[in-house]
Write an enzyme that holds these catalytic residues in place. Structure first.
Site, PDB file in Angstrom:
ATOM      1  N   ASN A  62       0.834  -1.204   0.000  1.00  0.00           N
ATOM      2  CA  ASN A  62       0.000   0.000   0.000  1.00  0.00           C
ATOM      3  C   ASN A  62       0.864   1.247   0.000  1.00  0.00           C
ATOM      4  O   ASN A  62       1.926   1.301   0.630  1.00  0.00           O
ATOM      5  CB  ASN A  62      -1.011   0.007   1.161  1.00  0.00           C
ATOM      6  CG  ASN A  62      -0.401  -0.105   2.529  1.00  0.00           C
ATOM      7  OD1 ASN A  62       0.632  -0.746   2.720  1.00  0.00           O
ATOM      8  ND2 ASN A  62      -1.031   0.517   3.511  1.00  0.00           N
ATOM      9  N   CYS A  73      -4.290   0.613  -2.266  1.00  0.00           N
ATOM     10  CA  CYS A  73      -4.094  -0.621  -1.495  1.00  0.00           C
ATOM     11  C   CYS A  73      -2.994  -1.489  -2.116  1.00  0.00           C
ATOM     12  O   CYS A  73      -2.726  -1.415  -3.321  1.00  0.00           O
ATOM     13  CB  CYS A  73      -5.374  -1.449  -1.478  1.00  0.00           C
ATOM     14  SG  CYS A  73      -6.728  -0.729  -0.546  1.00  0.00           S
ATOM     15  N   GLU A  75      -3.069  -4.726  -2.697  1.00  0.00           N
ATOM     16  CA  GLU A  75      -3.579  -5.706  -3.670  1.00  0.00           C
ATOM     17  C   GLU A  75      -3.699  -5.084  -5.052  1.00  0.00           C
ATOM     18  O   GLU A  75      -3.320  -5.681  -6.065  1.00  0.00           O
ATOM     19  CB  GLU A  75      -4.960  -6.225  -3.242  1.00  0.00           C
ATOM     20  CG  GLU A  75      -4.971  -6.947  -1.909  1.00  0.00           C
ATOM     21  CD  GLU A  75      -5.250  -6.013  -0.737  1.00  0.00           C
ATOM     22  OE1 GLU A  75      -4.693  -4.891  -0.720  1.00  0.00           O
ATOM     23  OE2 GLU A  75      -5.992  -6.410   0.162  1.00  0.00           O
ATOM     24  N   CYS A 115     -10.747  -3.662  -3.935  1.00  0.00           N
ATOM     25  CA  CYS A 115      -9.749  -4.646  -4.391  1.00  0.00           C
ATOM     26  C   CYS A 115     -10.437  -5.921  -4.868  1.00  0.00           C
ATOM     27  O   CYS A 115     -10.021  -6.536  -5.851  1.00  0.00           O
ATOM     28  CB  CYS A 115      -8.738  -4.945  -3.288  1.00  0.00           C
ATOM     29  SG  CYS A 115      -7.621  -3.564  -2.982  1.00  0.00           S
TER      30      CYS A 115
HETATM   31  N1  THU Z   1      -5.222  -1.379   2.723  1.00  0.00           N
HETATM   32  C1  THU Z   1      -4.671  -2.260   1.829  1.00  0.00           C
HETATM   33  O1  THU Z   1      -3.575  -2.053   1.329  1.00  0.00           O
HETATM   34  N2  THU Z   1      -5.391  -3.351   1.509  1.00  0.00           N
HETATM   35  C2  THU Z   1      -6.629  -3.642   2.012  1.00  0.00           C
HETATM   36  O2  THU Z   1      -7.239  -4.613   1.593  1.00  0.00           O
HETATM   37  C3  THU Z   1      -7.200  -2.811   3.057  1.00  0.00           C
HETATM   38  C4  THU Z   1      -6.507  -1.548   3.339  1.00  0.00           C
HETATM   39  C5  THU Z   1      -4.460  -0.185   3.070  1.00  0.00           C
HETATM   40  C6  THU Z   1      -5.064   1.110   2.625  1.00  0.00           C
HETATM   41  C7  THU Z   1      -4.446   2.071   3.593  1.00  0.00           C
HETATM   42  O3  THU Z   1      -3.165   2.441   3.107  1.00  0.00           O
HETATM   43  C8  THU Z   1      -4.259   1.261   4.859  1.00  0.00           C
HETATM   44  O4  THU Z   1      -4.318  -0.093   4.462  1.00  0.00           O
HETATM   45  C9  THU Z   1      -5.289   1.520   5.933  1.00  0.00           C
HETATM   46  O5  THU Z   1      -6.557   1.393   5.450  1.00  0.00           O
END
Ligand code: THU
Length: 160
Positions: A62, A73, A75, A115
């Site tokens: 992320n 994110c 993913e 995602c």
């Molecule tokens: N985040 C992800 O990278 N993947 C997810 O499936 C959920 C959330 C990240 C987004 C943000 O940078 C941090 O986690 C907090 O929400």
């Protein structure tokens, strides 16, 4: 009128050693990917690794920004990198790990709705199921296809 029940199948593992070796490898890649996470605002670091049909592994993490919605994110970072750099190759599995301050949570790291929608599109595009590995140090869930975590997928390719 008839009530309908929906059944979802998935596998739960209590340690990484119980998992098939390919999945263990993908989780390790996701753990490496987490190190590249830039999340100074949420402090929640996520790593993802996508396996392509030819065995190539693409990592993502992320990436946040002071203008919050500009971040992405882990993913989607991984899947978009896979699609951009290896167009035409199906994404057959994705592993996800996450935790605050570069730790790894004990419970499965579950992907957000946006995602899931992106996973759905690539799964439909390539016509091959994408497995989802939600890793946690004490509990990991593995789903065999995106349909199992996003029932009633929006599918603009296939208007019914
Ligand atoms: N985040 C992800 O990278 N993947 C997810 O499936 C959920 C959330 C990240 C987004 C943000 O940078 C941090 O986690 C907090 O929400």
């Amino acid at each position: 009128m008839k009530p309908i029940k929906l059944e979802i199948n998935y596998t739960e593992y209590s340690s990484i050693g119980e998992m098939p070796s390919d999945d263990q490898e993908l989780v390790r890649e996701a753990l490496e990917a987490q190190k590249g996470s830039y999340a100074p605002y949420s402090r929640f670091n996520v790593g993802a690794a996508v396996r392509l049909e030819d065995g190539t592994i693409v990592r993502g993490s992320n990436q946040e920004n002071a203008a919050y919605p500009s971040g992405l994110c882990a993913e989607r970072t991984a899947m978009f990198a896979a699609s951009a750099n290896h167009p035409g190759k199906a994404m057959v599995s994705i592993a996800i790990v996450g935790g605050f301050d570069q730790r790894v949570a004990t419970t499965p790291c579950s992907p957000c709705g946006a995602c899931r929608q992106v996973m759905a599109e690539y799964q439909t595009l390539y016509g091959k199921p994408m497995r989802i590995i939600m890793f946690g140090t004490e509990k990991t869930w593995v789903f065999d296809r995106v349909d199992d975590i996003l029932p009633f997928i929006f599918d603009s390719f296939n208007e019914k």
